[in-house]
Design a protein around this motif. Structure first.
Motif, PDB file in Angstrom:
ATOM      1  N   PRO A 193       0.827  -1.264  -0.135  1.00  0.00           N
ATOM      2  CA  PRO A 193      -0.124  -0.180  -0.170  1.00  0.00           C
ATOM      3  C   PRO A 193       0.887   1.102   0.040  1.00  0.00           C
ATOM      4  N   GLU A 194       0.359   2.463  -0.287  1.00  0.00           N
ATOM      5  CA  GLU A 194       0.847   3.617  -0.507  1.00  0.00           C
ATOM      6  C   GLU A 194       1.333   3.900   0.878  1.00  0.00           C
ATOM      7  N   GLY A 195       2.631   4.529   1.490  1.00  0.00           N
ATOM      8  CA  GLY A 195       2.873   4.643   2.685  1.00  0.00           C
ATOM      9  C   GLY A 195       3.709   3.400   3.349  1.00  0.00           C
ATOM     10  N   TYR A 196       3.414   2.787   2.790  1.00  0.00           N
ATOM     11  CA  TYR A 196       3.762   1.414   3.593  1.00  0.00           C
ATOM     12  C   TYR A 196       5.378   1.336   3.876  1.00  0.00           C
ATOM     13  N   VAL A 197       5.773   1.020   4.570  1.00  0.00           N
ATOM     14  CA  VAL A 197       7.416   0.882   5.498  1.00  0.00           C
ATOM     15  C   VAL A 197       7.840  -0.684   5.644  1.00  0.00           C
ATOM     16  N   SER A 198       8.356  -0.898   5.256  1.00  0.00           N
ATOM     17  CA  SER A 198       8.719  -2.499   5.645  1.00  0.00           C
ATOM     18  C   SER A 198       9.219  -2.202   6.669  1.00  0.00           C
TER      19      SER A 198
END
Length: 309
Positions: A193-198
């Motif tokens: 998703p947009e803005g997802y940070v692993s």
């Protein structure tokens, strides 16, 4: 030449094999007279019976797929049909489809019959993170897509699972931008998703022991300097105390045990002698123990049977 009949708001004209187009008033499934809750899940619509009559007299390919276009917003998508039981001149579509095309109740839409190629690859992007929290989101998507007939690149579809709604954007389709997913072997992939940070993987830092900074008292405690084996007293069944005290082994000699091997290297097993491991630690340096301070097999043993005199 055969001419089509005037039914609802279908355009009047000669029947051309494989060509169908009509204008309808669009309403949501909530306005449908029958039970329509089950029709909200998926991408299929309800059409009048006159559309079926006209399509059966045409040379078309099955399944029946349509291109739905909103006149005001100029947005379009592709969908299938679930029933031909709507009122003449009206079409009923899922509510999420109306929101995506910006259609209001009673707006005019254009419906055109199309033939699409089977899908071989589809890539989706969840709008929120909740959908990826399931154990197997790919299996859930493959199950819910059974209520869809076709996909269009750029659409944001809505699927229902366990009473919740999840939105997914279609990022990529193969072999074309408009495909059918009925009776096809399709590969499904996901994009974050947009803005997802692993989450960052935390690698534990290996701390090397520095013997020059350790307190000698701590080293002596770790080595069990004042430990004597079998030292203590016992209890007899007859209540007597004679012969119950035990001085312990090596009572006169302090034995240092458990000295770590600071020269240890990973993936290497060594068997050093006790002479090399025994060391005397001071505040600033480490010195080897002399041979005089260590003797092999030195000591005495104890026996449970008293000596006969």
């Amino acid at each position: 030449m055969q001419f089509g009949m005037l039914r609802g708001n279908l355009r009047v004209g000669p029947i051309v094999p494989g060509v169908f187009q009509g204008d309808f008033e669009c309403y949501s499934m909530a306005m449908y007279q029958l039970e329509s809750n089950q029709y909200e899940s998926g991408g299929k619509i309800v059409l009048p019976s006159s559309v079926l009559e006209r399509l059966t007299r045409m040379n078309i390919e099955y399944p029946m797929l349509f291109k739905l276009t909103h006149y005001d917003s100029k947005r379009y998508t592709h969908c299938g049909v679930i029933e031909f039981s709507a009122q003449e001149g009206k079409v009923y579509i899922p509510h999420w489809l109306m929101n995506m095309l910006q259609i209001k109740e009673g707006n005019r839409v254009s419906l055109e019959y199309v033939s699409l190629v089977p899908c071989t690859y589809a890539k989706f992007q969840p709008i929120t993170m909740e959908f990826l929290e399931f154990t197997n989101p790919k299996s859930i998507l493959e199950t819910t897509l059974r209520s869809f007939a076709c996909l269009t690149l750029g659409d944001i579809i809505t699927i229902h699972y366990i009473g919740n709604e999840f939105q997914l954007r279609i990022l990529e389709l193969k072999p074309k931008d408009e495909v059918t997913i009925i009776e096809c072997d399709m590969e499904v992939d996901f994009a974050p998703p947009e803005g997802y940070v692993s989450p960052k993987r935390v690698i534990p830092v290996k701390e090397e022991m520095q013997t020059d900074k350790l307190d000698p008292e701590i080293l002596a405690t770790a080595g069990l300097q004042n430990f004597f084996a079998f030292k203590g007293s016992g209890q007899r069944l007859d209540g007597k105390t004679k012969g119950t005290d035990s001085p312990g082994l090596n009572d006169q000699t302090q034995v240092r045990r458990g000295i770590p091997n600071y020269s240890y290297k990973p993936n290497k097993i060594t068997f050093p002698s006790a002479m090399k491991l025994a060391k005397t630690y001071t505040d600033n340096n480490v010195t080897d123990v002399t041979e005089d301070s260590f003797s092999v097999f030195e000591g005495k043993g104890n026996t449970c049977r008293p000596n006969k005199k």
